[in-house]
Enzyme design. Structure first.
Site, mmCIF file in Angstrom:
data_model
loop_
_atom_site.group_PDB
_atom_site.id
_atom_site.type_symbol
_atom_site.label_atom_id
_atom_site.label_comp_id
_atom_site.label_asym_id
_atom_site.label_seq_id
_atom_site.Cartn_x
_atom_site.Cartn_y
_atom_site.Cartn_z
ATOM 1 N N TYR A 70 81.788 45.857 -64.233
ATOM 2 C CA TYR A 70 82.467 46.576 -63.156
ATOM 3 C C TYR A 70 84.029 46.617 -63.431
ATOM 4 O O TYR A 70 84.864 46.588 -62.393
ATOM 5 C CB TYR A 70 82.314 45.682 -61.587
ATOM 6 C CG TYR A 70 80.821 46.294 -61.081
ATOM 7 C CD1 TYR A 70 80.766 47.530 -60.607
ATOM 8 C CD2 TYR A 70 79.724 45.647 -61.109
ATOM 9 C CE1 TYR A 70 79.546 48.142 -60.078
ATOM 10 C CE2 TYR A 70 78.759 45.748 -60.617
ATOM 11 C CZ TYR A 70 78.325 47.318 -59.916
ATOM 12 O OH TYR A 70 77.236 47.627 -59.523
ATOM 13 N N LYS B 58 70.844 35.175 -56.401
ATOM 14 C CA LYS B 58 72.377 34.658 -56.039
ATOM 15 C C LYS B 58 72.432 32.932 -55.642
ATOM 16 O O LYS B 58 72.343 32.181 -56.496
ATOM 17 C CB LYS B 58 73.036 35.525 -54.863
ATOM 18 C CG LYS B 58 72.987 36.918 -55.532
ATOM 19 C CD LYS B 58 74.282 37.643 -55.031
ATOM 20 C CE LYS B 58 74.648 38.815 -55.501
ATOM 21 N NZ LYS B 58 74.389 40.027 -55.068
ATOM 22 N N TYR C 142 72.613 48.499 -51.423
ATOM 23 C CA TYR C 142 72.637 47.937 -52.880
ATOM 24 C C TYR C 142 71.750 47.156 -53.316
ATOM 25 O O TYR C 142 71.493 45.974 -52.536
ATOM 26 C CB TYR C 142 74.113 47.378 -53.048
ATOM 27 C CG TYR C 142 74.574 46.842 -54.518
ATOM 28 C CD1 TYR C 142 74.741 47.567 -55.469
ATOM 29 C CD2 TYR C 142 74.079 45.569 -54.882
ATOM 30 C CE1 TYR C 142 74.750 47.229 -56.843
ATOM 31 C CE2 TYR C 142 74.171 45.090 -56.157
ATOM 32 C CZ TYR C 142 74.461 46.093 -57.163
ATOM 33 O OH TYR C 142 74.711 45.560 -58.331
HETATM 34 C C1 LIG Z 1 73.670 41.133 -55.831
HETATM 35 C C2 LIG Z 1 72.550 41.885 -55.251
HETATM 36 C C3 LIG Z 1 71.459 42.336 -55.916
HETATM 37 C C4 LIG Z 1 71.426 42.318 -57.331
HETATM 38 O O1 LIG Z 1 71.263 40.966 -57.972
HETATM 39 P P1 LIG Z 1 71.888 40.985 -59.416
HETATM 40 O O2 LIG Z 1 71.598 39.195 -59.688
HETATM 41 O O3 LIG Z 1 73.411 41.040 -59.478
HETATM 42 O O4 LIG Z 1 71.269 41.632 -60.449
HETATM 43 C C5 LIG Z 1 70.183 42.975 -55.466
HETATM 44 N N1 LIG Z 1 70.248 43.107 -53.991
HETATM 45 C C6 LIG Z 1 71.390 42.570 -53.301
HETATM 46 C C7 LIG Z 1 71.200 42.637 -51.968
HETATM 47 C C8 LIG Z 1 72.240 42.317 -53.995
HETATM 48 O O5 LIG Z 1 73.589 41.737 -53.274
#
Ligand SMILES: *Cc1c(COP(=O)(O)O)cnc(C)c1O
Length: 421
Positions: free
Chosen positions: A15, A263, A142
């Protein structure tokens, strides 16, 4: 040469427009909410390093567990083989999820967790002999950066270059008291064409920390249920306490069929993705017919070290202290939001649990590319705070162990920024 200089020669960052990017800040070590840079400066990690680090950095308990696991089993192929950390993590995680979840499918990150969820839904209908082609999603959603995940994400400057290669999706606006009836009518009219609805419950993260009501989401989900549309809760960002409850779907009456997690899953220690599903979905693949198999997997599926980090993070997550921290941060955010309420420099103030978002008044220029974003970013960095504004929106998503004094310092600096910028 400094880390930043060496980096510049050989690394391409995510990014980041490398042409006018500031030199990357070299971090030598981190502890608790703090990042320590090679030039001696300390930063409070107010965004949990892209929302992953829920218990603070280099947590000694997670480090100890991971280090022990490294010495006994670092990795093993996950087709035809299994291991204790993967089994135990599934056993412990499933009962924590709202509703009834029965099976865990492992992958590597949030995007892959989403890809797996989409494939499960599409093939579910195919295997059932009643193919459904359409997918429903929110316009500002997203869900990740791989092609399937991009396709179900809102179209934006992030996806522009790939637009012709993204599959068609039925996008709807976030529900409000005014549009909910129209949204439900739309879903009903699509009816059995819809394979699934993928949504970020309560908070759309990268879309700008957009928040919406649980009761309205429940109405949409109930309407989807009537059409037998499968429900995918993307809790990659909201999972593990972010919204004040363990999972954002814990605020709902309706229970999803599928969860995507990543995450905070490993406490920000290792990459790991999980897609969970109900037995109903699992059973649509359970067959003597080889064509009904879910043909998906990654080299590092269910990596034992990552699963161990997740188990250690879960140990910390269920401690009463963590629950108190969620409450403490939520309350302080609420008090600060109340204090700023009506501020002329702010267009909106939003809060859900440990997430606080402030939308700057900008006049006309609101794009991600606007200069305001870069000014805010560097302004806070200079004051030892790592935030990454989304355009004109600044937000706090701190590790749960952040101390009251650090929160108070951040709030003061935000007030200062509102006065100066
Ligand atoms: C960050 C995120 C993703 C993607 O996760 P990555 O580990 O970065 O591929 C998918 N859905 C949501 C809601 C996110 O915040």
């Amino acid at each position: 040469m400094t880390l930043a200089e060496r980096d510049r020669k050989v690394v391409w960052h995510p990014y980041t427009q490398m042409k006018n990017a500031l030199p990357a800040i070299g971090i030598t070590h981190a502890a608790g909410p703090y990042l320590y840079a090679e030039h001696g400066k300390r930063y409070i990690d107010a965004v949990s390093s892209w929302w992953v680090n829920i218990h603070g950095h280099s947590h000694p308990y997670i480090a100890e567990k991971v280090s022990a696991q490294l010495k006994s089993l670092e990795h093993v192929i996950f087709a035809g083989f299994t291991h204790e950390p993967a089994v135990e993590l599934a056993e412990r995680l499933l009962p924590l999820l709202p509703g009834q979840q029965d099976k865990v499918f492992y992958s590597d990150n949030g995007s892959t967790a989403v890809e797996v969820a989409l494939k499960m839904c599409i093939q579910f209908w195919g295997n059932a002999g009643k193919p459904r082609r359409k997918i429903l999603a929110f316009r500002n959603a997203y869900h990740g950066d791989t092609f399937g995940a991009m396709s179900v994400s809102g179209r934006s400057i992030f996806t522009d270059a790939f637009a012709p290669y993204l599959f068609d999706v039925e996008f709807i606006d976030l529900p409000t008291a005014d549009n909910i009836a129209a949204l439900k009518a739309h879903i009903t009219s699509l009816g059995e064409e819809l394979a699934c609805f993928i949504f970020e419950p309560l908070v759309l993260g990268s879309g700008g920390m957009l928040m919406y009501q649980a009761a309205l989401l429940d109405e949409l989900l109930e309407c989807c249920r009537q059409q037998e549309v499968l429900l995918i809760a993307d809790e990659v960002m909201t999972g593990f306490g972010r919204t004040g409850r363990s999972f954002a779907t814990g605020y709902l009456d309706q229970a999803p069929d599928i969860f995507c997690l990543s995450k905070g899953l490993t406490g920000g220690t290792m990459p790991l993705g999980i897609t969970t599903c109900t037995d109903r979905i699992y059973e649509a693949f359970f067959s003597d017919d080889k064509l009904k198999t879910l043909y998906h997997g990654h080299s590092f599926t269910a990596n034992p070290i990552a699963c161990t980090a997740a188990l250690a993070s879960l140990d910390l997550f269920v401690e009463p202290e963590t629950q108190l921290n969620l409450y403490r941060i939520s309350r302080q955010h609420a008090a600060f939001a109340a204090k700023l309420s009506g501020h002329t420099r702010l267009r909106d103030i939003r809060q859900t649990g440990t997430i606080l978002a402030l939308e700057w008044e900008t006049g006309l220029d609101t794009s991600y590319l606007s200069g305001l974003r870069d000014r805010l970013y560097t302004w806070f960095l200079e004051r030892g705070i790592l935030m990454r504004p989304l355009g004109n929106i600044i937000y706090l998503m701190p590790p749960y162990i952040i101390a009251d004094e650090d929160l108070a310092y951040i709030y003061t600096q935000i007030e200062q920024a509102l006065a100066e910028i």
